[in-house]
Design a protein around this motif. Sequence first.
Motif, mmCIF file in Angstrom:
data_model
loop_
_atom_site.group_PDB
_atom_site.id
_atom_site.type_symbol
_atom_site.label_atom_id
_atom_site.label_comp_id
_atom_site.label_asym_id
_atom_site.label_seq_id
_atom_site.Cartn_x
_atom_site.Cartn_y
_atom_site.Cartn_z
ATOM 1 N N UNK A 113 0.824 -1.215 0.000
ATOM 2 C CA UNK A 113 0.000 0.000 0.000
ATOM 3 C C UNK A 113 0.852 1.256 0.000
ATOM 4 N N UNK A 114 0.324 2.316 -0.529
ATOM 5 C CA UNK A 114 0.992 3.615 -0.460
ATOM 6 C C UNK A 114 0.790 4.209 0.925
ATOM 7 N N UNK A 115 1.462 5.314 1.221
ATOM 8 C CA UNK A 115 1.323 5.926 2.546
ATOM 9 C C UNK A 115 -0.126 6.338 2.837
ATOM 10 N N UNK A 116 -0.817 7.074 1.935
ATOM 11 C CA UNK A 116 -2.194 7.460 2.260
ATOM 12 C C UNK A 116 -3.197 6.320 2.054
ATOM 13 N N UNK A 117 -2.782 5.232 1.458
ATOM 14 C CA UNK A 117 -3.651 4.078 1.176
ATOM 15 C C UNK A 117 -4.971 4.550 0.533
ATOM 16 N N UNK A 118 -6.116 4.080 1.077
ATOM 17 C CA UNK A 118 -7.421 4.402 0.460
ATOM 18 C C UNK A 118 -7.927 5.790 0.826
ATOM 19 N N UNK A 119 -7.163 6.533 1.659
ATOM 20 C CA UNK A 119 -7.559 7.924 1.943
ATOM 21 C C UNK A 119 -7.561 8.739 0.651
ATOM 22 N N UNK A 120 -6.710 8.356 -0.311
ATOM 23 C CA UNK A 120 -6.631 9.079 -1.576
ATOM 24 C C UNK A 120 -7.971 9.081 -2.309
ATOM 25 N N UNK A 121 -8.729 7.987 -2.209
ATOM 26 C CA UNK A 121 -10.027 7.909 -2.893
ATOM 27 C C UNK A 121 -10.984 8.966 -2.374
ATOM 28 N N UNK A 122 -10.862 9.331 -1.079
ATOM 29 C CA UNK A 122 -11.729 10.372 -0.532
ATOM 30 C C UNK A 122 -11.494 11.712 -1.201
ATOM 31 N N UNK A 167 -4.120 10.890 -9.935
ATOM 32 C CA UNK A 167 -3.792 9.836 -8.974
ATOM 33 C C UNK A 167 -3.205 8.624 -9.687
ATOM 34 N N UNK A 168 -3.781 8.299 -10.852
ATOM 35 C CA UNK A 168 -3.267 7.157 -11.619
ATOM 36 C C UNK A 168 -1.826 7.401 -12.066
ATOM 37 N N UNK A 169 -1.539 8.598 -12.550
ATOM 38 C CA UNK A 169 -0.177 8.922 -12.985
ATOM 39 C C UNK A 169 0.790 8.848 -11.808
ATOM 40 N N UNK A 170 0.379 9.379 -10.649
ATOM 41 C CA UNK A 170 1.253 9.352 -9.473
ATOM 42 C C UNK A 170 1.541 7.916 -9.048
ATOM 43 N N UNK A 171 0.547 7.046 -9.096
ATOM 44 C CA UNK A 171 0.768 5.640 -8.738
ATOM 45 C C UNK A 171 1.717 4.957 -9.701
ATOM 46 N N UNK A 172 1.569 5.231 -10.996
ATOM 47 C CA UNK A 172 2.437 4.605 -11.990
ATOM 48 C C UNK A 172 3.878 5.093 -11.849
ATOM 49 N N UNK A 229 -9.894 0.861 -11.113
ATOM 50 C CA UNK A 229 -11.093 0.811 -10.277
ATOM 51 C C UNK A 229 -11.438 2.193 -9.731
ATOM 52 N N UNK A 230 -10.424 2.918 -9.218
ATOM 53 C CA UNK A 230 -10.670 4.268 -8.690
ATOM 54 C C UNK A 230 -11.138 5.200 -9.810
ATOM 55 N N UNK A 231 -10.539 5.077 -10.973
ATOM 56 C CA UNK A 231 -10.885 5.952 -12.096
ATOM 57 C C UNK A 231 -12.331 5.740 -12.532
ATOM 58 N N UNK A 232 -12.732 4.487 -12.710
ATOM 59 C CA UNK A 232 -14.106 4.188 -13.164
ATOM 60 C C UNK A 232 -15.126 4.541 -12.083
ATOM 61 N N UNK A 233 -14.825 4.164 -10.826
ATOM 62 C CA UNK A 233 -15.787 4.412 -9.749
ATOM 63 C C UNK A 233 -16.024 5.900 -9.537
ATOM 64 N N UNK A 234 -14.963 6.704 -9.561
ATOM 65 C CA UNK A 234 -15.123 8.143 -9.326
ATOM 66 C C UNK A 234 -15.913 8.802 -10.465
ATOM 67 N N UNK A 235 -15.646 8.392 -11.698
ATOM 68 C CA UNK A 235 -16.404 8.958 -12.826
ATOM 69 C C UNK A 235 -17.874 8.568 -12.729
ATOM 70 N N UNK A 236 -18.153 7.323 -12.366
ATOM 71 C CA UNK A 236 -19.540 6.879 -12.227
ATOM 72 C C UNK A 236 -20.268 7.660 -11.141
ATOM 73 N N UNK A 237 -19.619 7.861 -9.996
ATOM 74 C CA UNK A 237 -20.246 8.624 -8.911
ATOM 75 C C UNK A 237 -20.465 10.077 -9.332
ATOM 76 N N UNK A 238 -19.494 10.654 -10.020
ATOM 77 C CA UNK A 238 -19.676 12.027 -10.498
ATOM 78 C C UNK A 238 -20.847 12.149 -11.455
#
Length: 416
Positions: A104-113, A134-139, A155-164
């Motif tokens: 996991x990264x340091x912020x873990x799933x906090x980044x999704x918030x 976020x995707x670029x930073x992870x890569x 998953x984060x990319x698709x989920x956030x766009x769907x919620x938006x």
Amino acid sequence: MARRERVVRMSVEQPLWRALTAYRLLTMVYAVLIYAFGRDKFERPWVAAGFFAVLVVWTVVTLPKVANAVSCTKRFLGVDLTIALVGILLTPVADVQARYMDGPTLPTIWTAGSVLAFAVKGGWRWAAFASSLVAVANLVGRGTPSRDTLHNVLLVWVASIAIGYIVEVARASERTLARALEIEAATRERERLARDIHDSVLQVLAMVQRRGTALGGEAAELGRMAGEQEVALRTLVSSGLVPTTRTSEDSSLGAVVRTVDDAEYAEYAEGRAGGADDPTDEDRRWDLRTLLAPLAGSAVTLAEPGAPVLLRPAAARELAAAVSAALDNVRKHAGDGARSWILVEDSPDEVIVTVRDDGPGIPEGRLAQAEGEGRLGVALSIRGRLRELGGTAELISVPGQGTEVELKVPRGKAER
């Protein structure tokens, strides 16, 4: 006293902001615990400790910023996303092995918030922008991303766009609903004013026109002007959708509508001015029989039950006014010699008032023609009143056999 319709707006996105607030707090605690239990594997634990100190303070201090859309500003979103990106990029600095191991990264799933805040605030376009960064930073932080890293990024990319996108649709639906409620409230208020005008101003103008024509001379000119104003006002009440083609001589409505005496409503008006119609006043009831009694006379017979017929003040007054309007139609169209009968029926579920006369009846198609000409007696004074009470008004008329108007007002057991 005019009744005012209130349109209550409900925010469909406010629960999302509350959920986002809880998510940020929980994921902050989760990220800190992950670090606390695994700090021994960090080559530079002080880097991670410094980042988590900033993360905890920022999350707690900025809780009011994610309370609603107004407080969540673009500047806050920018700083919040920057902290998430810095945490991702600092992960291989604090833990060298993280570049080669799928941890996991340091912020873990906090980044999704942080990404979800963009989605709730600005919709799917803002969400796509934030999740892409976020995707670029992870890569970049992973160097050689694994299959799980690509899966999580997607998953984060698709989920956030769907919620938006869902948020945008919900906002559009909320605006449409609010507009529909405003139109409905305005329409109901307009119908109420039209009924009041029909029962007062229009009737008086018609009487002045008729009496002035009968007297002749200067009175005839006054009657002609009153007739013209009556025609103009009828056109205004009907929104001018149907052109008025009739002449002043055809606009006479006969005698002014016979309403319940003012004395009968004195107590009601006083109570209403004092807030008697307030929704919290659950126990106030009026006996419908006392409002219908003044309508009886030599040509009108009233048949009523032996027990009080209790209704709320507003409902009792509107029902009595509808009965009065029906009797006025009898006098205008059946003549002074016609007889009428009022029958009041009381049951646990509804109150039924039937008005019947022995007049010549209504020719087929006459009601639709009258409504098209702006004569709204039946449409508003009778059916409109019953519709606002949640009831119905049925009119049965056979030429040569009189007319029967059945008024039904439903009510639960509490109304008794």
